[in-house]
Motif scaffolding. Sequence first.
Motif, short mmCIF file in Angstrom:
data_model
loop_
_atom_site.label_atom_id
_atom_site.label_comp_id
_atom_site.label_asym_id
_atom_site.label_seq_id
_atom_site.Cartn_x
_atom_site.Cartn_y
_atom_site.Cartn_z
N LEU A 164 55.90 40.26 57.62
CA LEU A 164 55.04 41.43 57.56
C LEU A 164 53.61 41.00 57.23
O LEU A 164 53.39 40.04 56.49
CB LEU A 164 55.52 42.42 56.50
N ARG A 165 52.66 41.75 57.74
CA ARG A 165 51.25 41.51 57.46
C ARG A 165 50.68 42.73 56.74
O ARG A 165 50.63 43.82 57.30
CB ARG A 165 50.49 41.27 58.76
N PRO A 166 50.26 42.58 55.48
CA PRO A 166 49.72 43.74 54.78
C PRO A 166 48.34 44.14 55.29
O PRO A 166 47.61 43.33 55.87
CB PRO A 166 49.65 43.27 53.33
N VAL A 167 48.01 45.40 55.05
CA VAL A 167 46.67 45.93 55.28
C VAL A 167 45.96 45.96 53.93
O VAL A 167 46.57 46.28 52.91
CB VAL A 167 46.75 47.34 55.89
N VAL A 168 44.66 45.63 53.91
CA VAL A 168 43.92 45.49 52.65
C VAL A 168 42.81 46.53 52.57
O VAL A 168 41.95 46.61 53.46
CB VAL A 168 43.31 44.08 52.52
N ALA A 169 42.81 47.34 51.51
CA ALA A 169 41.73 48.29 51.28
C ALA A 169 40.46 47.51 50.95
O ALA A 169 40.45 46.66 50.07
CB ALA A 169 42.08 49.22 50.13
N CYS A 170 39.38 47.81 51.67
CA CYS A 170 38.13 47.07 51.51
C CYS A 170 36.98 48.04 51.23
O CYS A 170 36.69 48.91 52.06
CB CYS A 170 37.82 46.27 52.77
N THR A 171 36.36 47.86 50.08
CA THR A 171 35.22 48.70 49.72
C THR A 171 33.98 47.86 49.38
O THR A 171 32.94 48.42 49.08
CB THR A 171 35.56 49.59 48.50
N SER A 172 34.10 46.53 49.41
CA SER A 172 32.99 45.66 49.04
C SER A 172 32.94 44.47 49.97
O SER A 172 33.97 44.08 50.56
CB SER A 172 33.15 45.18 47.60
N PRO A 173 31.77 43.84 50.12
CA PRO A 173 31.67 42.66 50.98
C PRO A 173 32.62 41.54 50.58
O PRO A 173 33.16 40.84 51.44
CB PRO A 173 30.20 42.23 50.81
N GLY A 174 32.86 41.37 49.27
CA GLY A 174 33.76 40.31 48.83
C GLY A 174 35.18 40.51 49.33
O GLY A 174 35.83 39.55 49.78
N THR A 175 35.68 41.74 49.25
CA THR A 175 37.03 42.01 49.73
C THR A 175 37.10 41.93 51.25
O THR A 175 38.10 41.47 51.82
CB THR A 175 37.51 43.38 49.25
N VAL A 176 36.05 42.36 51.94
CA VAL A 176 35.99 42.22 53.39
C VAL A 176 36.10 40.75 53.78
O VAL A 176 36.88 40.38 54.68
CB VAL A 176 34.70 42.84 53.95
N ALA A 177 35.34 39.89 53.10
CA ALA A 177 35.38 38.46 53.41
C ALA A 177 36.77 37.88 53.14
O ALA A 177 37.26 37.03 53.90
CB ALA A 177 34.32 37.73 52.59
N LEU A 178 37.40 38.35 52.07
CA LEU A 178 38.74 37.88 51.73
C LEU A 178 39.73 38.26 52.83
O LEU A 178 40.54 37.42 53.28
CB LEU A 178 39.16 38.50 50.39
#
Length: 332
Positions: A164-178
Amino acid sequence: MRVGIFLVAAGFPGREPGQVLRDTVDAVVAAEEAGFDDAWIAEHHFMSYGVCPSAVTLAGVALGRTSRIGVGTAVSVLSARHPVELAEQAAILDQVSGGRFTLGVGRGGPWLELEVFGMGLPRFERGFPESLDLLCAALGQDTVSADGEFFRFREVPMVPAVRLRPVVACTSPGTVALAAKRGLPMLLGMHLDDEGRAGLLREYGDAHEGHVAAVVGHVGDSTREAVAELRAAMPGWLGPGLAGYVPVDGRPTARRDVADYVDFLCRTHPVGSADLCVERIERTVARTGLSRLILMVEGAGSRERTLETIRRLGAEVLPRIRKTPSSDRGTA
């Protein structure tokens, strides 16, 4: 287009939490009947904004009540969970539902659950990359082990083992890059307009595979009627609900003006007549390239209106927007 609903399990004034949870499951059933592709359930702890403390548990109930619709978490708070335990629960739901479950995870915030569950602020402040990597390993391998700062244990089998591939909630550039570095799709929140969504997508890169955006979806006989309904109902929920985000260490937090926020949602999201809802969804697709949207349908604050909104969106909006072209090339 792949279109779902987004259920916060919103604790509107006067609504008993147990009934809200039952109504949330009924909304998933109604979404399946209305033709939606999936339903995503939010998770919150110790607050009235959302009264579902375990999105995976409620997702399991919803999967058991349905036969076709996909069900996801939007999101399970990874900073307050052990990644392997969460992976095991996701694997169960994947296997028993025939692959209808999607795990969405987020970093969360410096909120009270870190104290209550014993995770502590370090897990929030610097532990998210390690937690996410361990979760992905547990969802993508037959065995898993750890030797990091926050997790250290011998190799163990994953039972059941899944891919499975999780979906990641992104609210900041750091999490987007991750998320981009790991090739994981993003979940974009309701607080964004099209410009904000497009900006995060540009930061992620060219591939828009599987990204999901949450928007408010509310249809009325006229745009004036739909907007007036949300302006009347949502502040009574959002005011005390947003105040429930209490930092565990007393740090100051920014507070939205609730009335301004509701106006923003009504002005930029698909809130209005069916024609206006179609127009705004098509505009979002054209400006961002997204092809997966989930519509928050609880804005009017009652079970009856939520179910009516789902049915009307399914009958008056879905058939039209599914013809909308998009550059998205995949699904999560």
